[in-house]
Design a protein around this motif. Structure first.
Motif, short mmCIF file in Angstrom:
data_model
loop_
_atom_site.label_atom_id
_atom_site.label_comp_id
_atom_site.label_asym_id
_atom_site.label_seq_id
_atom_site.Cartn_x
_atom_site.Cartn_y
_atom_site.Cartn_z
N ILE A 13 0.98 -1.11 -0.21
CA ILE A 13 0.02 0.07 0.12
C ILE A 13 1.10 1.35 0.00
N PHE A 14 1.91 1.27 0.83
CA PHE A 14 2.79 2.23 1.02
C PHE A 14 3.40 2.73 -0.48
N ALA A 15 3.82 1.62 -0.95
CA ALA A 15 4.59 1.58 -2.35
C ALA A 15 3.51 2.31 -3.43
N MET A 16 2.47 1.63 -3.44
CA MET A 16 1.41 2.35 -4.38
C MET A 16 1.11 3.64 -4.13
N PHE A 17 0.97 3.98 -2.73
CA PHE A 17 0.71 5.45 -2.50
C PHE A 17 1.85 6.34 -2.86
N GLY A 18 2.87 5.92 -2.46
CA GLY A 18 4.13 6.41 -2.79
C GLY A 18 4.32 6.78 -4.46
N VAL A 19 4.12 5.78 -5.04
CA VAL A 19 4.05 5.98 -6.62
C VAL A 19 3.23 6.88 -6.86
N GLN A 20 1.98 6.93 -6.58
CA GLN A 20 0.84 7.80 -6.78
C GLN A 20 1.23 9.17 -6.51
N CYS A 21 1.66 9.58 -5.40
CA CYS A 21 2.13 10.51 -4.73
C CYS A 21 3.15 11.33 -5.86
N THR A 22 4.21 10.35 -6.54
CA THR A 22 5.19 10.67 -7.31
C THR A 22 4.59 11.17 -8.68
N PHE A 23 3.76 10.42 -9.19
CA PHE A 23 3.01 10.87 -10.24
C PHE A 23 2.26 12.16 -10.14
N LEU A 24 1.60 12.35 -9.01
CA LEU A 24 0.59 13.38 -8.78
C LEU A 24 1.84 14.89 -8.67
N GLY A 25 2.70 14.60 -8.22
CA GLY A 25 3.81 15.78 -7.90
C GLY A 25 4.42 16.30 -8.91
N GLN A 26 4.52 15.30 -10.08
CA GLN A 26 5.32 15.52 -11.02
C GLN A 26 4.53 16.38 -12.07
N LYS A 27 5.15 17.51 -12.69
CA LYS A 27 4.65 18.20 -13.75
C LYS A 27 5.40 18.05 -14.94
N GLU A 28 4.61 17.54 -15.89
CA GLU A 28 5.39 17.21 -17.22
C GLU A 28 5.73 18.52 -17.75
N GLU A 29 7.20 18.54 -18.33
CA GLU A 29 7.78 19.79 -18.79
C GLU A 29 8.03 19.66 -20.12
N VAL A 30 6.89 20.39 -20.97
CA VAL A 30 6.88 20.23 -22.74
C VAL A 30 7.68 21.39 -22.90
N GLU A 31 8.62 21.16 -23.81
CA GLU A 31 9.07 22.18 -24.39
C GLU A 31 8.35 22.84 -25.31
N ASN A 32 8.25 24.19 -25.30
CA ASN A 32 7.55 24.93 -26.48
C ASN A 32 8.44 25.11 -27.73
N HIS A 33 7.83 24.66 -28.78
CA HIS A 33 8.60 24.55 -29.99
C HIS A 33 9.42 25.79 -30.37
N TRP A 34 8.71 26.97 -30.25
CA TRP A 34 9.25 28.30 -30.57
C TRP A 34 10.55 28.63 -29.74
N GLU A 35 10.78 28.00 -28.60
CA GLU A 35 11.79 28.31 -27.64
C GLU A 35 13.15 27.81 -28.04
N ASN A 36 13.43 26.65 -28.71
CA ASN A 36 14.51 26.24 -29.26
C ASN A 36 14.38 25.60 -30.48
N PRO A 37 14.05 26.55 -31.59
CA PRO A 37 13.88 26.11 -33.01
C PRO A 37 15.31 25.47 -33.72
N LEU A 38 14.95 24.56 -34.57
CA LEU A 38 16.16 23.82 -35.07
C LEU A 38 17.06 24.85 -35.92
N PRO A 39 18.51 24.93 -35.48
CA PRO A 39 19.22 25.72 -36.19
C PRO A 39 19.48 25.11 -37.52
N PHE A 40 18.85 26.05 -38.57
CA PHE A 40 19.13 25.37 -39.89
C PHE A 40 18.77 26.84 -40.87
#
Length: 466
Positions: A13-40
């Motif tokens: 139960i602790f492991a499941m709860f801990g994993v759940q907390c980890t997922f809830l606490g994480q914020k997916e970092e998605v890079e905006n495509h305009w912040e690092n455009p391909l150098p070409f």
């Protein structure tokens, strides 16, 4: 045993709860495509040999008419590509959001959609010098109760192109006049929405003034007199980290504004309403019909016999004769597929001006070339390019290039490898090589010939249904 089981359950139960907390606490970092455009930048584009531009399939941007590629943006882009010394590859998109994503990911180099320059878009990309100015108008039907004043828009529904600047303009209008109406985003281009207004599927849409005016010349029942937003600068978008490309395009714009070239194109597509009407409403236009030429039926028959996509064979016919059954080259080649007299005789063509007879003679020659190359190049897509080169320059010269590819350790089943040595057949080092039997050849012309057909085929595939 019970204590052991309880301990195990507690840990689980602790492991499941801990994993759940980890997922809830994480914020997916998605890079905006305009912040690092391909150098070409420009140097890489020129080294690659082609520039990619995003356009609309519309009467003002890019379309197919009688097999020929046309459009205001297309003609400008073709001229620009020529000045940059590269070929032009087009990407047809109507989704503006996706266009900016492709630009910054390096899948495109220019967005050529006559975009209005605003602060929100400046975050996504840089803009060229203005190519002109465009206002925005309401499109409605004259036979319905017409909107003549902004307050008449109260409680109406206006359909607009998704991600267009029109939404912000309509919001400004609501704020300024205290009127409330609904705005619905739809995927697709403005002309598709205008057609819905014409058909009575929707009551109102908003579009650039010039697009509205062009369409009002086709449809007498359309009204485009109500202005939603005054004229503002429009331009093309490029990546923020491509300063040399931006500079080159701006220099090209300045030169062509000064020379009158851009104004001439503008008049061709926006002011010559009679010609625009026939082009855009022809059954041989990608805007109104789904035909490429008057000979589509026999081209489809020939393609079925050959095992090709009919649009590929149509691309070859266009390249050879522009669908002119009476075309004759300086070398004496005649008919839809420009066969030489010896080939006409070999494949039983008695009347080269007869469309079906001429086309089937060419198809039989293509089948012969396919058989010639089939064992050496089993993969169909690679073999087709080799067949096209053979059709243009003769299979003897292409076979020489294939032998040179083999001798120098290249990939003999890959067109690009073979093409590299075909281009070298103008160099004495290679055309005097012992494995070469057919001697000197301007192989680069055959390579360009194949590229032209495949680029046109890509356009036909996007704009013309199978």
């Amino acid at each position: 045993m019970k204590q052991t089981l309880n301990g195990f359950l507690f840990i689980l139960i602790f492991a499941m709860f801990g994993v759940q907390c980890t997922f809830l606490g994480q914020k997916e970092e998605v890079e905006n495509h305009w912040e690092n455009p391909l150098p070409f930048d420009l140097e890489e584009i020129q080294k690659r040999g082609f520039i990619r531009a995003i356009v609309d399939n519309s009467s003002t941007s890019y379309y197919i008419y009688r097999g020929r590629r046309m459009g205001y943006e297309f003609e400008m882009l073709r001229n620009l590509a020529s000045k940059l010394g590269v070929r032009l590859h087009l990407i047809v998109k109507s989704d503006i959001d996706e266009a900016f994503y492709l630009l910054n990911k390096g899948k495109a180099d220019i967005i050529a959609m006559n975009l209005e320059i605003n602060e929100e878009r400046k975050v996504l990309a840089n803009f060229t010098k203005p190519l002109g100015q465009m206002g925005t108008v309401l499109v409605q039907r004259k036979d319905l109760r017409m909107v003549k004043d902004y307050h008449d828009l109260q409680d109406k529904i206006i359909h607009i192109r998704k991600d267009a600047v029109y939404k912000a303009q309509l919001q400004d209008l609501q704020d300024a006049y205290g009127v409330t109406f609904s705005v619905l985003d739809e995927k697709g281009d403005s002309e598709a929405l205008i057609q819905k207004v014409v058909n009575g599927e929707i009551e109102y849409t908003v579009t650039d003034k010039v697009v509205g005016m062009v369409n009002a010349t086709y449809f007498d029942n359309l009204d485009v007199d109500m202005e939603i937003s005054p004229k503002s600068d429009v331009a093309w978008a490029i990546r923020k980290n491509a300063p040399n490309l931006e500079k080159a395009i701006n220099e090209w714009i300045s030169k062509n504004v000064k020379s009158g070239y851009i104004n001439t194109l503008y008049a061709k597509y926006f002011q010559n309403s009679k010609n625009s009407y026939f082009r855009n409403n022809s059954p041989f236009s990608s805007l109104a019909g789904n035909a490429i030429s008057p000979y589509d039926d026999i081209i489809k028959k020939g393609a079925e016999n050959l095992g090709w996509d009919w649009r590929l064979l149509a691309s070859l016919v266009y390249k050879e004769s522009r669908f002119d059954t009476t075309a004759t080259s300086y070398a004496g080649a005649v008919g839809l597929l420009q066969l030489m007299p010896v080939t006409l005789e070999r494949f039983g063509v008695e009347n080269p001006n007869d469309p079906l007879e001429s086309l089937m003679g060419g198809v039989n020659y293509l089948k012969y070339l396919d058989k010639f190359w089939r064992e050496r190049i089993p993969e169909a897509n690679e073999r087709i390019k080799v067949i096209l080169a053979s059709y243009n320059i003769g299979h003897g010269h292409v076979e020489d290039a294939w032998k040179l590819t083999l001798k120098y350790g290249g990939n003999t089943q890959n067109w690009e490898s073979i093409a590299r040595f075909l281009q070298m057949k103008s160099d004495p080092k290679y055309y005097n090589d012992p494995v070469v039997r057919s001697g000197f050849a301007k192989g680069h012309l055959a390579v360009n010939y194949v590229d032209d057909i495949m680029i046109l085929y890509d356009s036909y595939r996007v704009l013309i249904e199978p």
